[in-house]
Design a protein around this motif. Structure first.
Motif, PDB file in Angstrom:
ATOM      1  N   LYS A 190       0.835  -1.209   0.000  1.00  9.69           N
ATOM      2  CA  LYS A 190       0.000   0.000   0.000  1.00  9.69           C
ATOM      3  C   LYS A 190       0.868   1.257   0.000  1.00  9.69           C
ATOM      4  CE  LYS A 190      -3.906  -2.088   2.400  1.00  9.69           C
ATOM      5  NZ  LYS A 190      -4.622  -2.174   3.676  1.00  9.69           N
ATOM      6  N   LYS A 191       1.910   1.256   0.826  1.00 13.25           N
ATOM      7  CA  LYS A 191       2.796   2.429   0.902  1.00 13.25           C
ATOM      8  C   LYS A 191       3.543   2.641  -0.414  1.00 13.25           C
ATOM      9  CE  LYS A 191       3.475   2.110   5.891  1.00 13.25           C
ATOM     10  NZ  LYS A 191       4.425   1.778   6.969  1.00 13.25           N
ATOM     11  N   ILE A 192       4.006   1.552  -1.020  1.00 17.74           N
ATOM     12  CA  ILE A 192       4.729   1.657  -2.289  1.00 17.74           C
ATOM     13  C   ILE A 192       3.793   2.140  -3.393  1.00 17.74           C
ATOM     14  CG2 ILE A 192       5.936   0.304  -4.074  1.00 17.74           C
ATOM     15  CD1 ILE A 192       7.640   0.918  -1.580  1.00 17.74           C
ATOM     16  N   LEU A 193       2.539   1.688  -3.373  1.00 17.44           N
ATOM     17  CA  LEU A 193       1.560   2.139  -4.365  1.00 17.44           C
ATOM     18  C   LEU A 193       1.355   3.653  -4.270  1.00 17.44           C
ATOM     19  CD1 LEU A 193      -0.517   1.587  -6.588  1.00 17.44           C
ATOM     20  CD2 LEU A 193      -2.184   1.106  -4.790  1.00 17.44           C
ATOM     21  N   ARG A 220      12.212   8.717  -5.381  1.00 16.77           N
ATOM     22  CA  ARG A 220      11.527   7.425  -5.251  1.00 16.77           C
ATOM     23  C   ARG A 220      12.408   6.432  -4.495  1.00 16.77           C
ATOM     24  NH1 ARG A 220       8.418   4.179  -9.713  1.00 16.77           N
ATOM     25  NH2 ARG A 220       8.784   6.101 -10.810  1.00 16.77           N
ATOM     26  N   SER A 221      13.668   6.419  -4.831  1.00 17.66           N
ATOM     27  CA  SER A 221      14.605   5.506  -4.175  1.00 17.66           C
ATOM     28  C   SER A 221      14.681   5.786  -2.675  1.00 17.66           C
ATOM     29  CB  SER A 221      15.987   5.647  -4.818  1.00 17.66           C
ATOM     30  OG  SER A 221      16.890   4.776  -4.226  1.00 17.66           O
ATOM     31  N   GLN A 222      14.763   7.049  -2.305  1.00 23.19           N
ATOM     32  CA  GLN A 222      14.832   7.412  -0.884  1.00 23.19           C
ATOM     33  C   GLN A 222      13.536   7.062  -0.160  1.00 23.19           C
ATOM     34  OE1 GLN A 222      17.499   8.413   0.907  1.00 23.19           O
ATOM     35  NE2 GLN A 222      18.522   7.905  -1.023  1.00 23.19           N
ATOM     36  N   ARG A 223      12.414   7.296  -0.817  1.00 24.13           N
ATOM     37  CA  ARG A 223      11.127   6.967  -0.192  1.00 24.13           C
ATOM     38  C   ARG A 223      10.954   5.459  -0.062  1.00 24.13           C
ATOM     39  NH1 ARG A 223       6.756  10.774  -3.164  1.00 24.13           N
ATOM     40  NH2 ARG A 223       5.326   9.783  -1.685  1.00 24.13           N
ATOM     41  N   PHE A 224      11.419   4.705  -1.053  1.00 24.44           N
ATOM     42  CA  PHE A 224      11.363   3.243  -0.970  1.00 24.44           C
ATOM     43  C   PHE A 224      12.217   2.736   0.187  1.00 24.44           C
ATOM     44  CE2 PHE A 224      10.203   1.840  -5.585  1.00 24.44           C
ATOM     45  CZ  PHE A 224       8.959   2.428  -5.449  1.00 24.44           C
ATOM     46  N   LYS A 225      13.354   3.381   0.384  1.00 24.14           N
ATOM     47  CA  LYS A 225      14.270   2.959   1.441  1.00 24.14           C
ATOM     48  C   LYS A 225      13.598   2.992   2.811  1.00 24.14           C
ATOM     49  CE  LYS A 225      19.178   3.441   2.000  1.00 24.14           C
ATOM     50  NZ  LYS A 225      20.349   4.258   1.688  1.00 24.14           N
ATOM     51  N   SER A 226      12.669   3.933   2.989  1.00 18.22           N
ATOM     52  CA  SER A 226      11.985   4.035   4.279  1.00 18.22           C
ATOM     53  C   SER A 226      10.896   2.970   4.443  1.00 18.22           C
ATOM     54  CB  SER A 226      11.364   5.431   4.440  1.00 18.22           C
ATOM     55  OG  SER A 226      10.305   5.606   3.523  1.00 18.22           O
ATOM     56  N   VAL A 227      10.492   2.314   3.352  1.00 20.37           N
ATOM     57  CA  VAL A 227       9.439   1.296   3.418  1.00 20.37           C
ATOM     58  C   VAL A 227      10.025  -0.119   3.405  1.00 20.37           C
ATOM     59  CG1 VAL A 227       7.403   0.360   2.233  1.00 20.37           C
ATOM     60  CG2 VAL A 227       7.781   2.826   2.296  1.00 20.37           C
ATOM     61  N   PHE A 228      11.055  -0.342   2.599  1.00 21.47           N
ATOM     62  CA  PHE A 228      11.652  -1.667   2.461  1.00 21.47           C
ATOM     63  C   PHE A 228      12.522  -2.031   3.667  1.00 21.47           C
ATOM     64  CE2 PHE A 228      11.920  -1.157  -2.444  1.00 21.47           C
ATOM     65  CZ  PHE A 228      10.604  -1.547  -2.582  1.00 21.47           C
ATOM     66  N   THR A 229      12.684  -3.326   3.867  1.00 15.57           N
ATOM     67  CA  THR A 229      13.712  -3.797   4.795  1.00 15.57           C
ATOM     68  C   THR A 229      15.042  -3.647   4.058  1.00 15.57           C
ATOM     69  OG1 THR A 229      13.647  -6.071   3.986  1.00 15.57           O
ATOM     70  CG2 THR A 229      12.123  -5.502   5.796  1.00 15.57           C
ATOM     71  N   PRO A 230      16.181  -3.690   4.764  1.00 15.12           N
ATOM     72  CA  PRO A 230      17.465  -3.575   4.054  1.00 15.12           C
ATOM     73  C   PRO A 230      17.653  -4.647   2.966  1.00 15.12           C
ATOM     74  CG  PRO A 230      17.793  -3.215   6.383  1.00 15.12           C
ATOM     75  CD  PRO A 230      16.365  -3.638   6.212  1.00 15.12           C
ATOM     76  N   ALA A 231      17.214  -5.875   3.242  1.00 16.34           N
ATOM     77  CA  ALA A 231      17.352  -6.951   2.251  1.00 16.34           C
ATOM     78  C   ALA A 231      16.467  -6.677   1.031  1.00 16.34           C
ATOM     79  CB  ALA A 231      16.984  -8.291   2.869  1.00 16.34           C
ATOM     80  N   GLN A 232      15.248  -6.197   1.255  1.00 21.49           N
ATOM     81  CA  GLN A 232      14.346  -5.876   0.146  1.00 21.49           C
ATOM     82  C   GLN A 232      14.894  -4.714  -0.675  1.00 21.49           C
ATOM     83  OE1 GLN A 232      10.800  -5.143   2.448  1.00 21.49           O
ATOM     84  NE2 GLN A 232       9.821  -7.034   1.712  1.00 21.49           N
ATOM     85  N   TYR A 233      15.441  -3.711   0.006  1.00 22.93           N
ATOM     86  CA  TYR A 233      15.981  -2.556  -0.700  1.00 22.93           C
ATOM     87  C   TYR A 233      17.156  -2.978  -1.582  1.00 22.93           C
ATOM     88  CZ  TYR A 233      17.743   2.070  -1.772  1.00 22.93           C
ATOM     89  OH  TYR A 233      18.155   3.182  -2.446  1.00 22.93           O
ATOM     90  N   LYS A 234      18.017  -3.830  -1.046  1.00 26.66           N
ATOM     91  CA  LYS A 234      19.162  -4.311  -1.834  1.00 26.66           C
ATOM     92  C   LYS A 234      18.673  -5.088  -3.054  1.00 26.66           C
ATOM     93  CE  LYS A 234      23.446  -6.993  -1.664  1.00 26.66           C
ATOM     94  NZ  LYS A 234      23.452  -7.050  -3.102  1.00 26.66           N
TER      95      LYS A 234
END
Length: 147
Positions: free
Chosen positions: A62-65, A100-114
């Motif tokens: 939902k947050k990523i959407l 977008r990358s910075q905002r994703f970083k706040s939603v993803f776990t470190p493994a998901q972001y990588k």
């Protein structure tokens, strides 16, 4: 007599089916989008791809959407702004990509972001390879035309 009646009904049904099919094929798209996705539709598609790639939970999805909808709308605004030069558009697109990358970083776990970041880098490399092939083909075509 019965054979002629069955044959006539079959012929008429084929005729009506063909007429209906042709009439339906001639209906024009009046939406003005001509097959193009809406901003929400594109954001949803992007979110689905990301969700499958990095295994998002429902809350993250939902947050990523929401992030994708915001970024896609702003990208559309940039695309539709005729006062911007190509260079200005590219600069603004890159800024939105970084945001977008910075905002994703706040939603993803470190493994998901990588995992997402690696996927994005791979897509960029493939795009650069395709662009390089196009450039080489164009140079080859131009050099043969000059001879």
């Amino acid at each position: 007599m019965k054979f002629i009646s069955v044959y006539t009904w079959m012929l008429l049904s084929v005729f009506f089916a063909a007429t209906a099919f042709t009439a339906n094929a001639q209906v024009k798209d009046t939406s003005g989008t001509r097959g193009r996705w809406t901003a929400e539709g594109r954001a949803d598609k992007i979110t689905d791809k990301i969700s499958h790639k990095v295994n998002l939970n429902k809350d993250q999805e939902k947050k990523i959407l929401v992030i994708n909808q915001d970024i896609v709308r702003r990208m559309d605004a940039i695309k539709n702004n005729p006062s911007l030069t190509k260079k200005e558009r590219m600069t603004q697109f890159k800024a939105l990509d970084s945001e977008r990358s910075q905002r994703f970083k706040s939603v993803f776990t470190p493994a998901q972001y990588k995992k997402w970041n690696d996927w994005e880098m791979n897509k960029k490399e493939q795009l650069e390879q395709r662009m390089e092939k196009k450039r080489q083909k164009k140079e080859a075509r131009d050099s043969t035309q000059q001879r």
